[in-house]
Design a protein around this motif. Structure first.
Motif, PDB file in Angstrom:
ATOM      1  N   SER A   1      -2.029  -0.308  41.695  1.00 52.79           N
ATOM      2  CA  SER A   1      -1.392   0.687  42.554  1.00 52.79           C
ATOM      3  C   SER A   1      -1.311   2.039  41.870  1.00 52.79           C
ATOM      4  CB  SER A   1       0.014   0.202  42.941  1.00 52.79           C
ATOM      5  OG  SER A   1       0.679   1.163  43.731  1.00 52.79           O
ATOM      6  N   ASP A   2      -0.946   2.044  40.587  1.00 52.15           N
ATOM      7  CA  ASP A   2      -0.815   3.301  39.855  1.00 52.15           C
ATOM      8  C   ASP A   2      -2.152   4.026  39.732  1.00 52.15           C
ATOM      9  OD1 ASP A   2       1.885   2.894  39.529  1.00 52.15           O
ATOM     10  OD2 ASP A   2       1.714   2.045  37.519  1.00 52.15           O
ATOM     11  N   TYR A   3      -3.212   3.272  39.523  1.00 49.39           N
ATOM     12  CA  TYR A   3      -4.528   3.869  39.303  1.00 49.39           C
ATOM     13  C   TYR A   3      -5.391   3.856  40.567  1.00 49.39           C
ATOM     14  CZ  TYR A   3      -3.704   3.883  34.255  1.00 49.39           C
ATOM     15  OH  TYR A   3      -3.206   4.134  32.998  1.00 49.39           O
ATOM     16  N   GLY A   4      -4.774   3.614  41.724  1.00 50.50           N
ATOM     17  CA  GLY A   4      -5.543   3.493  42.961  1.00 50.50           C
ATOM     18  C   GLY A   4      -6.338   4.737  43.306  1.00 50.50           C
ATOM     19  N   ALA A   5      -5.681   5.898  43.251  1.00 48.14           N
ATOM     20  CA  ALA A   5      -6.363   7.147  43.600  1.00 48.14           C
ATOM     21  C   ALA A   5      -7.494   7.435  42.618  1.00 48.14           C
ATOM     22  CB  ALA A   5      -5.360   8.300  43.598  1.00 48.14           C
ATOM     23  N   THR A   6      -7.259   7.183  41.326  1.00 46.52           N
ATOM     24  CA  THR A   6      -8.288   7.426  40.307  1.00 46.52           C
ATOM     25  C   THR A   6      -9.484   6.512  40.510  1.00 46.52           C
ATOM     26  OG1 THR A   6      -6.578   8.065  38.711  1.00 46.52           O
ATOM     27  CG2 THR A   6      -8.736   7.466  37.836  1.00 46.52           C
ATOM     28  N   ILE A   7      -9.229   5.239  40.750  1.00 50.71           N
ATOM     29  CA  ILE A   7     -10.310   4.264  40.933  1.00 50.71           C
ATOM     30  C   ILE A   7     -11.159   4.616  42.151  1.00 50.71           C
ATOM     31  CG2 ILE A   7     -10.821   1.854  41.479  1.00 50.71           C
ATOM     32  CD1 ILE A   7      -8.295   1.110  39.869  1.00 50.71           C
ATOM     33  N   SER A   8     -10.510   4.911  43.262  1.00 48.37           N
ATOM     34  CA  SER A   8     -11.253   5.191  44.494  1.00 48.37           C
ATOM     35  C   SER A   8     -12.077   6.461  44.374  1.00 48.37           C
ATOM     36  CB  SER A   8     -10.290   5.293  45.681  1.00 48.37           C
ATOM     37  OG  SER A   8      -9.339   6.316  45.482  1.00 48.37           O
ATOM     38  N   LEU A   9     -11.525   7.487  43.744  1.00 46.17           N
ATOM     39  CA  LEU A   9     -12.256   8.739  43.589  1.00 46.17           C
ATOM     40  C   LEU A   9     -13.479   8.553  42.698  1.00 46.17           C
ATOM     41  CD1 LEU A   9     -12.455  11.753  44.140  1.00 46.17           C
ATOM     42  CD2 LEU A   9     -10.961  12.159  42.201  1.00 46.17           C
ATOM     43  N   MET A  10     -13.324   7.872  41.563  1.00 44.61           N
ATOM     44  CA  MET A  10     -14.449   7.659  40.661  1.00 44.61           C
ATOM     45  C   MET A  10     -15.496   6.754  41.299  1.00 44.61           C
ATOM     46  SD  MET A  10     -12.404   7.267  37.028  1.00 44.61           S
ATOM     47  CE  MET A  10     -13.922   7.119  36.108  1.00 44.61           C
ATOM     48  N   LEU A  11     -15.058   5.767  42.040  1.00 46.08           N
ATOM     49  CA  LEU A  11     -15.979   4.823  42.670  1.00 46.08           C
ATOM     50  C   LEU A  11     -16.872   5.510  43.685  1.00 46.08           C
ATOM     51  CD1 LEU A  11     -16.901   1.877  43.194  1.00 46.08           C
ATOM     52  CD2 LEU A  11     -15.048   1.703  44.859  1.00 46.08           C
ATOM     53  N   PHE A  12     -16.270   6.304  44.566  1.00 51.72           N
ATOM     54  CA  PHE A  12     -17.059   6.911  45.632  1.00 51.72           C
ATOM     55  C   PHE A  12     -17.754   8.195  45.204  1.00 51.72           C
ATOM     56  CE2 PHE A  12     -14.558   3.934  48.026  1.00 51.72           C
ATOM     57  CZ  PHE A  12     -15.448   3.512  49.005  1.00 51.72           C
ATOM     58  N   THR A  13     -17.306   8.797  44.116  1.00 48.80           N
ATOM     59  CA  THR A  13     -18.084   9.897  43.535  1.00 48.80           C
ATOM     60  C   THR A  13     -19.374   9.355  42.937  1.00 48.80           C
ATOM     61  OG1 THR A  13     -16.096  11.177  43.050  1.00 48.80           O
ATOM     62  CG2 THR A  13     -18.085  11.754  41.841  1.00 48.80           C
ATOM     63  N   GLY A  14     -19.271   8.217  42.273  1.00 45.97           N
ATOM     64  CA  GLY A  14     -20.462   7.600  41.696  1.00 45.97           C
ATOM     65  C   GLY A  14     -21.391   7.009  42.730  1.00 45.97           C
ATOM     66  N   LEU A  15     -20.868   6.718  43.923  1.00 44.29           N
ATOM     67  CA  LEU A  15     -21.685   6.091  44.970  1.00 44.29           C
ATOM     68  C   LEU A  15     -22.888   6.944  45.351  1.00 44.29           C
ATOM     69  CD1 LEU A  15     -22.070   3.853  47.140  1.00 44.29           C
ATOM     70  CD2 LEU A  15     -20.584   5.216  48.639  1.00 44.29           C
ATOM     71  N   VAL A  16     -22.725   8.265  45.375  1.00 40.06           N
ATOM     72  CA  VAL A  16     -23.809   9.142  45.828  1.00 40.06           C
ATOM     73  C   VAL A  16     -24.917   9.259  44.788  1.00 40.06           C
ATOM     74  CG1 VAL A  16     -22.218  10.474  47.257  1.00 40.06           C
ATOM     75  CG2 VAL A  16     -22.690  11.224  44.926  1.00 40.06           C
ATOM     76  N   TYR A  17     -24.716   8.683  43.596  1.00 43.11           N
ATOM     77  CA  TYR A  17     -25.731   8.779  42.544  1.00 43.11           C
ATOM     78  C   TYR A  17     -26.457   7.452  42.292  1.00 43.11           C
ATOM     79  CZ  TYR A  17     -23.666  13.302  41.531  1.00 43.11           C
ATOM     80  OH  TYR A  17     -23.198  14.602  41.637  1.00 43.11           O
ATOM     81  N   ILE A  18     -26.154   6.415  43.072  1.00 38.82           N
ATOM     82  CA  ILE A  18     -26.867   5.155  42.908  1.00 38.82           C
ATOM     83  C   ILE A  18     -28.239   5.264  43.562  1.00 38.82           C
ATOM     84  CG2 ILE A  18     -24.697   3.868  42.842  1.00 38.82           C
ATOM     85  CD1 ILE A  18     -25.231   2.976  45.700  1.00 38.82           C
ATOM     86  N   PRO A  19     -29.205   4.438  43.144  1.00 44.01           N
ATOM     87  CA  PRO A  19     -30.545   4.493  43.752  1.00 44.01           C
ATOM     88  C   PRO A  19     -30.470   4.343  45.272  1.00 44.01           C
ATOM     89  CG  PRO A  19     -30.564   3.117  41.797  1.00 44.01           C
ATOM     90  CD  PRO A  19     -29.123   3.464  42.045  1.00 44.01           C
ATOM     91  N   GLY A  20     -31.232   5.132  45.960  1.00 46.68           N
ATOM     92  CA  GLY A  20     -31.198   5.145  47.426  1.00 46.68           C
ATOM     93  C   GLY A  20     -30.320   6.269  47.919  1.00 46.68           C
ATOM     94  N   ALA A  21     -29.046   6.198  47.612  1.00 41.91           N
ATOM     95  CA  ALA A  21     -28.132   7.268  48.018  1.00 41.91           C
ATOM     96  C   ALA A  21     -28.441   8.557  47.268  1.00 41.91           C
ATOM     97  CB  ALA A  21     -26.687   6.845  47.765  1.00 41.91           C
ATOM     98  N   ARG A  22     -28.955   8.427  46.036  1.00 43.61           N
ATOM     99  CA  ARG A  22     -29.250   9.605  45.236  1.00 43.61           C
ATOM    100  C   ARG A  22     -30.336  10.469  45.867  1.00 43.61           C
ATOM    101  NH1 ARG A  22     -30.378   7.934  39.307  1.00 43.61           N
ATOM    102  NH2 ARG A  22     -32.057   6.833  40.401  1.00 43.61           N
ATOM    103  N   ASP A  23     -31.191   9.839  46.668  1.00 40.91           N
ATOM    104  CA  ASP A  23     -32.291  10.570  47.307  1.00 40.91           C
ATOM    105  C   ASP A  23     -31.851  11.302  48.571  1.00 40.91           C
ATOM    106  OD1 ASP A  23     -33.991   9.567  45.349  1.00 40.91           O
ATOM    107  OD2 ASP A  23     -34.383   7.742  46.505  1.00 40.91           O
ATOM    108  N   VAL A  24     -30.621  11.065  49.016  1.00 37.54           N
ATOM    109  CA  VAL A  24     -30.108  11.731  50.225  1.00 37.54           C
ATOM    110  C   VAL A  24     -29.409  13.012  49.809  1.00 37.54           C
ATOM    111  CG1 VAL A  24     -28.591  11.520  52.222  1.00 37.54           C
ATOM    112  CG2 VAL A  24     -29.836   9.511  51.385  1.00 37.54           C
TER     113      VAL A  24
END
Length: 315
Positions: free
Chosen positions: A219-242
């Motif tokens: 709960s304490d780290y919820g905002a940090t985890i979600s932000l880092m997770l979905f920021t990194g999402l756009v750099y995974i293979p496939g999404a990175r090409d969009v």
């Protein structure tokens, strides 16, 4: 209703007396896990609005103000406030009302044919002077006049501004020049996914799985985890090409449009210097209302009611 105390500086002196005995204890809890959760939560919930509104300011002020200025000023003011203020836990940063006022001042300078940055600087100078006078005369005593209704209305206003900005940007991701369905869909997925994940992790204390300690950490780290997770999402293979919209910043540490960091106040005509008193007074009123309502939201009896509205929009 009580009026401000008549003795000048008595409020400042009392704040210092109340703060000094506790000052050094703030630095003694560096080994506590919850302290780092608070640091990361404060950081990311400060950076998020700064990026959001700096993008708006960049567009509406023709690149006179942007992410670099907003992030730098937020960090410097935040450090000064936390080290020297009587109430260090108030999070400082650009807000929706401040952005609207800044855009309005820019439009005024365009209509008057004068430079925006020097005039805006004079606006802040006058606002600071009025703040000093108000603090010296104990005007903050009038915070007792602020009711629960005002706090809840303010919380709803901030929530609406964040929701409107998020929805508008999500729509723009599909409609702006050069947008594709893939880029719009990825932007929408990141937006909704982060908001949903943040709210779910924030409510981890209500889960029936894991131990109490683990649920509390999630709960304490919820905002940090979600932000880092979905920021990194756009750099995974496939999404990175969009190609999705990203924050526009200079390649080096410089202002958004390359102007000098130091503002030449003499570039403002004399008549405009005194004309800046009016927006300076508006800035003062906005900051006083913004700060004191935020303080009451953090400490008052209606904290829970407001936080339920504000928390999802912060994430």
């Amino acid at each position: 209703m009580s009026m401000p105390r008549s003795q000048p500086f008595v409020g400042i002196i009392e704040d210092l007396k109340a703060r000094l005995p506790l000052y050094f204890s703030d630095f003694e809890h560096y080994d506590k896990l919850k302290v780092y959760a608070s640091i990361l939560f404060t950081f990311f919930t400060s950076v998020g609005p700064a990026i959001t509104f700096s993008s708006l300011l960049r567009q509406e002020t023709d690149n006179e103000l942007g992410a670099v200025e907003v992030l730098l000023s937020s960090s410097l003011c935040g450090m000064c406030w936390s080290l020297f203020a009587g109430q260090p836990l108030v999070i400082l940063g650009v807000t929706g009302p401040v952005s609207i006022l800044t855009i309005s001042i820019y439009q005024i300078t365009k209509a008057w044919g004068i430079k925006f940055i020097p005039f805006y600087a004079w606006t802040q100078v006058w606002g600071a002077l009025i703040h000093i006078v108000a603090a010296s005369l104990n005007f903050c005593d009038m915070v007792h006049w602020i009711t629960r209704f005002s706090g809840e209305i303010f919380g709803v206003l901030i929530a609406i501004i964040y929701l409107y900005t998020g929805i508008a940007d999500s729509v723009t991701a599909f409609t702006h020049q050069g947008a594709t369905f893939e880029s719009g869909l990825l932007s929408l997925t990141v937006t909704l996914g982060m908001a949903w994940t943040c709210m779910k992790l924030y409510s981890a204390n209500n889960w029936v799985i894991f131990s109490t300690k683990i649920r509390e950490v999630i709960s304490d780290y919820g905002a940090t985890i979600s932000l880092m997770l979905f920021t990194g999402l756009v750099y995974i293979p496939g999404a990175r090409d969009v190609d999705i919209a990203k924050l526009e910043v200079p390649d080096t540490f410089a202002t958004s449009n390359g102007r000098p960091w130091l503002v030449d106040l003499s570039e403002t005509p004399t008549w405009a210097i005194f004309a800046a008193i009016l927006p300076g007074m508006i800035t003062f009123c906005l900051f006083i209302f913004d700060h004191n309502i935020s303080s009451l939201m953090a400490q008052g009896k209606f904290t829970q009611a407001v936080s339920l509205v504000a928390m999802p929009t912060i994430c």
